[in-house]
Enzyme design. Structure first.
Site, short mmCIF file in Angstrom:
data_model
loop_
_atom_site.label_atom_id
_atom_site.label_comp_id
_atom_site.label_asym_id
_atom_site.label_seq_id
_atom_site.Cartn_x
_atom_site.Cartn_y
_atom_site.Cartn_z
N CYS A 128 37.44 36.29 46.25
CA CYS A 128 37.43 36.95 44.83
C CYS A 128 35.81 36.66 44.52
CB CYS A 128 37.26 36.09 43.32
SG CYS A 128 37.74 36.11 42.29
N CYS A 170 44.16 29.91 42.02
CA CYS A 170 43.82 30.48 42.59
C CYS A 170 44.20 31.04 43.72
CB CYS A 170 43.18 31.76 42.02
SG CYS A 170 43.16 33.32 42.45
N GLU A 230 60.99 46.61 30.94
CA GLU A 230 59.62 46.98 30.92
C GLU A 230 59.28 48.01 30.20
OE1 GLU A 230 57.31 46.34 32.76
OE2 GLU A 230 58.84 45.64 34.88
N ARG A 249 64.01 39.60 36.53
CA ARG A 249 64.55 39.41 38.47
C ARG A 249 65.40 38.62 39.08
NH1 ARG A 249 57.67 36.80 37.54
NH2 ARG A 249 56.66 38.63 37.28
N TYR A 287 51.82 53.73 33.56
CA TYR A 287 51.82 52.28 34.12
C TYR A 287 53.59 51.88 34.11
CZ TYR A 287 53.07 47.29 34.01
OH TYR A 287 53.34 46.04 33.96
N CYS A 309 44.32 34.37 36.67
CA CYS A 309 43.40 35.41 36.54
C CYS A 309 43.53 36.00 34.37
CB CYS A 309 43.54 36.30 37.26
SG CYS A 309 41.97 37.57 37.49
N ASP A 315 48.31 48.27 34.72
CA ASP A 315 47.74 47.46 33.35
C ASP A 315 46.67 46.64 33.20
OD1 ASP A 315 48.16 45.18 33.88
OD2 ASP A 315 50.40 44.37 32.76
S1 SF4 Z 1 39.25 33.80 41.80
FE1 SF4 Z 1 38.55 35.58 40.79
S2 SF4 Z 1 41.27 36.31 40.40
FE2 SF4 Z 1 41.14 34.07 41.35
S3 SF4 Z 1 41.12 33.40 38.99
FE3 SF4 Z 1 39.37 33.15 39.64
S4 SF4 Z 1 38.36 35.27 39.30
FE4 SF4 Z 1 40.63 35.99 38.66
#
Ligand code: SF4
Length: 374
Positions: A223, A217, A52, A40, A135, A207, A153
């Protein structure tokens, strides 16, 4: 509805505002939390390509030292193309999935011959190179060249299935196609590489396949799986059947200068062109010594007398589990066949000194079995 499947359980997937929010939150989260990884720190498409390929089915921590060493040894497409395959395999030793190294080497030669040593920025052109699938083409095109294409992926599929509460199995090709098309709609024109890297990082850190860390998250409030309490149930993955357990046998045969007999595998097939001890699969676990005599004869045309068992190692390949047993053995030169060594089932053989054993490329399993050398 996205793609050809109507995912009736989700309510937000047609909402472009939600898509926009999802993209913005992910990229903002990535800017603050991205993992500091050596690839990166560069825009060099060659280095990004190498990273990759190495990251395919391999953990980031494992890849880092290999990536750094590989770029020092082969700093450009030309350097890689001009090197013998044996040096590339040696640099790849212990990284596994050796077809990746062979494909990299073959692709470097194609790049020299047909692309003026330049990595193409078009994903369709990238797909024509050995070892590059959809991918990887998407990852290189978006990260190195800023092309707005997805890189889908297992991580991305998992996140999409959760965010949009998709209950269909990810083993279904129609579902895979729909997820790909869903990812395509989400990738922004601006900084698509950051978006693809962000979703990779989210899958690697929050996740996760098991026990996702939803409270941390950035997508929690969007979500659907989280809202429905299904984050641990999705995605729906079909269980793989049990893989077979196979047994292998190999011989440690020394000459009078204490050098070890090693053979080079054929140029195609599993672990192609890597070195190993002579031997093969055991068909009958009850008579491993008999199997070893047969396999060595098949491979080198010589007769051996099998002695003590020296050790064993276990390894899991994609399609089978292997337990490999090593035996001490003696080449019977005055046997009825009296044959000299001739490679029937191998490319080459060598009486290897301790130094030779260091320089030749062996697979991880064969290295492990060599650690049992008396
Ligand atoms: S909120 Fe949804 S996208 Fe975020 S970690 Fe949990 S399951 Fe995964």
């Amino acid at each position: 509805m996205l793609g050809s499947i109507d995912y009736t359980s989700g309510m937000i997937r047609n909402d472009t505002d939600i898509h926009k929010k999802l993209t913005q939150r992910l990229v903002a989260w990535y800017k603050k939390n991205k993992r500091d990884l050596p690839w990166r720190h560069t825009n060099d498409p060659y280095a990004i390509w190498i990273s990759e390929i190495m990251l395919q089915q391999t953990r980031v921590d494992t890849v880092i030292p290999f990536y750094e060493r590989f770029l020092k040894t082969f700093p450009s497409v030309e350097a890689l193309a001009q090197s013998p395959l044996s040096s590339v395999l040696k640099a790849w030793e212990n990284l596994g999935y050796y077809s990746r190294a062979r494909n990299l080497h073959a692709a470097a030669r194609v790049l020299v011959e047909r692309f003026g040593c330049k990595i193409p920025d078009d994903p369709h052109e990238l797909l024509k190179l050995p070892g590059i699938g959809t991918y990887t083409a998407g990852a290189i095109a978006s990260i190195a060249f800023g092309r707005a294409v997805p890189a889908v992926d297992g991580n991305v599929r998992r996140i999409l299935c959760r965010v949009f509460a998709i209950h269909e199995s990810t083993g279904d090709p129609e579902v895979l196609k729909a997820l790909e098309s869903m990812a395509r709609t989400l990738v922004p024109e601006k900084n698509p590489g950051d978006f693809n890297s962000a979703i990779m990082d989210l899958g690697a850190t929050l996740c996760r396949p098991k026990a996702p860390l939803c409270p941390s998250c950035p997508l929690e409030s969007l979500c659907q799986a989280r809202l429905l309490g299904l984050e641990n149930e999705l995605p729906v993955v079909e269980k793989r059947g049990k893989i077979p357990h196979r047994y292998g046998v190999c011989a440690m045969v020394f000459d009078d200068k204490a050098r070890l007999l090693v053979v080079q595998r054929p140029s195609t097939g599993l672990l192609a062109s890597l070195w190993k001890l002579p031997g093969g699969f055991s068909l009958n676990k009850k008579d491993m010594a008999g199997d070893l005599v047969r396999e060595v004869n098949k491979e080198l045309g010589i007769d051996i007398r099998v002695g003590e068992k020296i050790g064993s190692v276990d390894h899991v390949y994609t399609h089978f589990r292997l337990t490999l047993f090593a035996y001490e053995a003696l080449w019977i030169k005055d046997s009825p066949s009296g044959a000299p060594i001739i490679c029937h089932g191998c490319q080459d053989f060598r009486w290897a000194s301790a130094k030779d054993l260091e320089t030749l490329a062996f697979s991880r399993v064969d290295r492990m079995i060599l650690s049992h050398l008396p």
